[in-house]
Design a protein around this motif. Structure first.
Motif, PDB file in Angstrom:
ATOM      1  N   GLY A  29       0.878  -1.247  -0.023  1.00  0.00           N
ATOM      2  CA  GLY A  29      -0.011   0.093   0.066  1.00  0.00           C
ATOM      3  C   GLY A  29       0.888   1.206   0.159  1.00  0.00           C
ATOM      4  N   GLN A  30       1.847   1.387  -0.739  1.00  0.00           N
ATOM      5  CA  GLN A  30       2.624   2.446  -0.653  1.00  0.00           C
ATOM      6  C   GLN A  30       2.378   3.497  -1.687  1.00  0.00           C
ATOM      7  N   VAL A  31       2.948   3.625  -2.713  1.00  0.00           N
ATOM      8  CA  VAL A  31       2.307   4.938  -3.529  1.00  0.00           C
ATOM      9  C   VAL A  31       1.047   4.560  -4.423  1.00  0.00           C
ATOM     10  N   PHE A  32       1.083   3.378  -4.825  1.00  0.00           N
ATOM     11  CA  PHE A  32      -0.369   2.775  -5.173  1.00  0.00           C
ATOM     12  C   PHE A  32      -0.619   1.627  -4.375  1.00  0.00           C
ATOM     13  N   LEU A  33      -1.984   1.000  -4.579  1.00  0.00           N
ATOM     14  CA  LEU A  33      -1.956  -0.192  -3.932  1.00  0.00           C
ATOM     15  C   LEU A  33      -1.822  -1.290  -4.677  1.00  0.00           C
ATOM     16  N   VAL A  34      -1.253  -2.366  -4.554  1.00  0.00           N
ATOM     17  CA  VAL A  34      -1.061  -3.773  -5.107  1.00  0.00           C
ATOM     18  C   VAL A  34      -1.950  -4.467  -4.418  1.00  0.00           C
ATOM     19  N   ALA A  35      -2.745  -5.413  -5.124  1.00  0.00           N
ATOM     20  CA  ALA A  35      -3.649  -6.057  -4.319  1.00  0.00           C
ATOM     21  C   ALA A  35      -3.953  -7.485  -5.349  1.00  0.00           C
ATOM     22  N   TYR A  36      -4.449  -8.518  -4.846  1.00  0.00           N
ATOM     23  CA  TYR A  36      -4.691  -9.694  -5.712  1.00  0.00           C
ATOM     24  C   TYR A  36      -6.438  -9.884  -5.693  1.00  0.00           C
ATOM     25  N   LYS A  37      -6.662 -10.209  -7.138  1.00  0.00           N
ATOM     26  CA  LYS A  37      -8.145 -10.359  -7.116  1.00  0.00           C
ATOM     27  C   LYS A  37      -8.395 -11.726  -6.479  1.00  0.00           C
TER      28      LYS A  37
END
Length: 100
Positions: A29-37
């Protein structure tokens, strides 16, 4: 947003201009969020998916898998509300599944 949290998010589908609400697993959740579907469809516990064993403890309403090849780049505004988080008993196993 912290790693291993599960959020309900607005997801744009790749093949259409359709946006649906779906759960996502936060990874970074740093500059943009990286998430898994995530999906409720059971395709098996193969290489491309991780079946959550403690789905009730994570706040989910049904058995769910994390789609390891469906990495999402989200903005904070895409997140609607926090559902829960991946159970501590499951976090290390999940990390080993996604590391190269």
């Amino acid at each position: 947003m912290e790693r291993f949290e599960i959020w309900q998010a607005k997801i744009k589908f790749e093949d259409a201009d359709v946006i649906k609400e779906r759960p996502v697993l936060i990874w970074n959740g740093q500059v943009f969020l990286v998430a898994y579907k995530m999906t409720g469809t059971n395709r098996g516990d193969g290489q491309d998916e991780y079946r959550i064993r403690y789905w009730k403890e994570a706040g989910l309403t049904k058995p769910t898998s994390v789609r390891l090849r469906k990495v999402l780049r989200l903005e904070r505004g895409d997140l609607l509300y926090k559902i829960g988080e991946l159970d501590k008993r499951e976090r290390l196993t999940f990390e080993f599944r996604i590391l190269p």
